[in-house]
Design a protein around this motif. Structure first.
Motif, mmCIF file in Angstrom:
data_model
loop_
_atom_site.group_PDB
_atom_site.id
_atom_site.type_symbol
_atom_site.label_atom_id
_atom_site.label_comp_id
_atom_site.label_asym_id
_atom_site.label_seq_id
_atom_site.Cartn_x
_atom_site.Cartn_y
_atom_site.Cartn_z
ATOM 1 N N LEU A 86 0.859 -1.179 0.000
ATOM 2 C CA LEU A 86 0.000 0.000 0.000
ATOM 3 C C LEU A 86 0.897 1.232 0.000
ATOM 4 O O LEU A 86 1.688 1.429 0.919
ATOM 5 C CB LEU A 86 -0.912 0.004 1.232
ATOM 6 C CG LEU A 86 -1.838 -1.215 1.395
ATOM 7 C CD1 LEU A 86 -2.649 -1.084 2.677
ATOM 8 C CD2 LEU A 86 -2.766 -1.344 0.195
ATOM 9 N N VAL A 87 0.777 2.048 -1.026
ATOM 10 C CA VAL A 87 1.636 3.215 -1.192
ATOM 11 C C VAL A 87 0.801 4.475 -1.015
ATOM 12 O O VAL A 87 -0.239 4.631 -1.658
ATOM 13 C CB VAL A 87 2.312 3.223 -2.574
ATOM 14 C CG1 VAL A 87 3.236 4.425 -2.706
ATOM 15 C CG2 VAL A 87 3.091 1.935 -2.785
ATOM 16 N N ALA A 88 1.244 5.351 -0.127
ATOM 17 C CA ALA A 88 0.566 6.627 0.075
ATOM 18 C C ALA A 88 1.020 7.607 -1.001
ATOM 19 O O ALA A 88 2.219 7.800 -1.212
ATOM 20 C CB ALA A 88 0.879 7.179 1.464
ATOM 21 N N LYS A 89 0.083 8.216 -1.677
ATOM 22 C CA LYS A 89 0.400 9.174 -2.731
ATOM 23 C C LYS A 89 0.471 10.573 -2.137
ATOM 24 O O LYS A 89 -0.510 11.074 -1.592
ATOM 25 C CB LYS A 89 -0.665 9.128 -3.828
ATOM 26 C CG LYS A 89 -0.344 10.027 -5.024
ATOM 27 C CD LYS A 89 -1.401 9.888 -6.107
ATOM 28 C CE LYS A 89 -1.070 10.776 -7.304
ATOM 29 N NZ LYS A 89 -2.098 10.654 -8.369
ATOM 30 N N PRO A 90 1.630 11.224 -2.201
ATOM 31 C CA PRO A 90 1.751 12.569 -1.613
ATOM 32 C C PRO A 90 0.974 13.599 -2.417
ATOM 33 O O PRO A 90 0.749 13.437 -3.622
ATOM 34 C CB PRO A 90 3.262 12.837 -1.674
ATOM 35 C CG PRO A 90 3.749 11.998 -2.810
ATOM 36 C CD PRO A 90 2.884 10.764 -2.808
ATOM 37 N N THR A 91 0.547 14.633 -1.736
ATOM 38 C CA THR A 91 -0.162 15.711 -2.429
ATOM 39 C C THR A 91 0.766 16.457 -3.375
ATOM 40 O O THR A 91 0.339 16.959 -4.410
ATOM 41 C CB THR A 91 -0.756 16.687 -1.408
ATOM 42 O OG1 THR A 91 0.295 17.160 -0.542
ATOM 43 C CG2 THR A 91 -1.815 16.003 -0.556
ATOM 44 N N ASN A 92 2.043 16.515 -3.012
ATOM 45 C CA ASN A 92 3.033 17.143 -3.883
ATOM 46 C C ASN A 92 3.670 16.056 -4.742
ATOM 47 O O ASN A 92 4.502 15.279 -4.273
ATOM 48 C CB ASN A 92 4.093 17.858 -3.041
ATOM 49 C CG ASN A 92 5.111 18.597 -3.902
ATOM 50 O OD1 ASN A 92 4.972 18.653 -5.128
ATOM 51 N ND2 ASN A 92 6.123 19.154 -3.275
ATOM 52 N N THR A 93 3.265 15.969 -5.995
ATOM 53 C CA THR A 93 3.750 14.897 -6.865
ATOM 54 C C THR A 93 5.243 14.986 -7.137
ATOM 55 O O THR A 93 5.851 14.009 -7.577
ATOM 56 C CB THR A 93 2.988 14.922 -8.203
ATOM 57 O OG1 THR A 93 3.133 16.224 -8.810
ATOM 58 C CG2 THR A 93 1.508 14.634 -7.981
ATOM 59 N N GLU A 94 5.856 16.137 -6.860
ATOM 60 C CA GLU A 94 7.293 16.263 -7.076
ATOM 61 C C GLU A 94 8.087 15.436 -6.071
ATOM 62 O O GLU A 94 9.267 15.165 -6.280
ATOM 63 C CB GLU A 94 7.711 17.734 -6.974
ATOM 64 C CG GLU A 94 7.116 18.621 -8.073
ATOM 65 C CD GLU A 94 7.544 20.066 -7.920
ATOM 66 O OE1 GLU A 94 8.227 20.362 -6.912
ATOM 67 O OE2 GLU A 94 7.207 20.885 -8.786
ATOM 68 N N GLN A 95 7.453 15.017 -4.972
ATOM 69 C CA GLN A 95 8.139 14.242 -3.950
ATOM 70 C C GLN A 95 8.130 12.746 -4.249
ATOM 71 O O GLN A 95 8.759 11.973 -3.542
ATOM 72 C CB GLN A 95 7.490 14.484 -2.587
ATOM 73 C CG GLN A 95 7.625 15.917 -2.098
ATOM 74 C CD GLN A 95 6.957 16.124 -0.755
ATOM 75 O OE1 GLN A 95 6.356 15.208 -0.213
ATOM 76 N NE2 GLN A 95 7.064 17.313 -0.209
#
Length: 222
Positions: free
Chosen positions: A198-207
């Motif tokens: 399960l991978v958490a997707k950050p709000t900042n896609t640059e990270q």
């Protein structure tokens, strides 16, 4: 040239694939027979099934692994280093760095001062584990936890370090931790995946790390 060589030489593509279908069928049958043999007469007895394939009886039932990217430094949590207080604001000796290349974040610095933790540490539990004031509730459970502080790596950037944590190597393509656990413990149900990520997707896609998708494979494991 022998008759066998002549036969192979003049064999048509249709004949080749006609013989190949039998090979694929035997391979599939072998896999099914092995699976049935591993499970034994009683497919519900998973413990007996695991003893049939392992040279030791696994004690673990399941593994939940949390890889908390971006967490606080271990020096501020449980890796107590009181000697660093003596060297506060002094430049890091070359004997420690030993010519190691610099990261992009520190390459522009004029000096590299030593910065010990600013948090207070205390010993907790019967084991006497040193834990900082940042983890007051975790400190109450140290006797039920295992702290590993002997690991080290040559990686100085996030991506190769994360790859090393997940697969044991800085180069991608090796089996990940979930694959090794599944290889050692097996699975009670062949219709479900042996491990799930399960991978958490950050709000900042640059990270988002560029190699993250390559950290969950089985590599050379079956």
């Amino acid at each position: 040239m022998s008759l066998i060589d002549d036969y192979v030489r003049y064999e048509t593509r249709r004949q080749f694939f006609g013989r190949g279908k039998n090979v694929l069928g035997f391979a599939a049958l072998t896999a099914l027979m092995q699976q049935a043999g591993i499970r034994g007469a009683d497919a519900s007895d998973s413990e007996a099934a695991m003893k049939a394939v392992n040279h030791f009886a696994p004690k673990a039932k399941r593994v939940i692994y949390l890889h908390m990217v971006g967490g606080p430094s271990q020096i501020d949590l449980y890796d107590y280093k009181p000697e660093m207080d003596k060297y506060y604001d002094k430049d890091l000796p070359e004997s420690i760095r030993n010519g190691q290349r610099l990261t992009g974040m520190t390459s522009g610095q004029s000096r590299f001062p030593i910065a010990p933790s600013k948090y207070k540490f205390q010993q907790h539990g019967k084991c006497g584990m040193w834990v900082s004031e940042m983890l007051p509730w975790t400190a109450k459970m140290v006797d039920d936890m295992c702290f590993i502080r002997s690991m080290h790596t040559e990686a100085i950037n996030h991506e190769p370090a994360i790859s090393f944590m997940q697969t044991g190597n800085q180069i991608t393509g090796r089996p990940c931790l979930g694959s090794w656990v599944s290889y050692g413990l097996g699975s009670e149900n062949s219709d479900l995946p042996t491990f799930v990520v399960l991978v958490a997707k950050p709000t900042n896609t640059e990270q988002i790390q560029a190699i993250s998708a390559r950290l969950w494979g089985s590599g050379y494991l079956p």
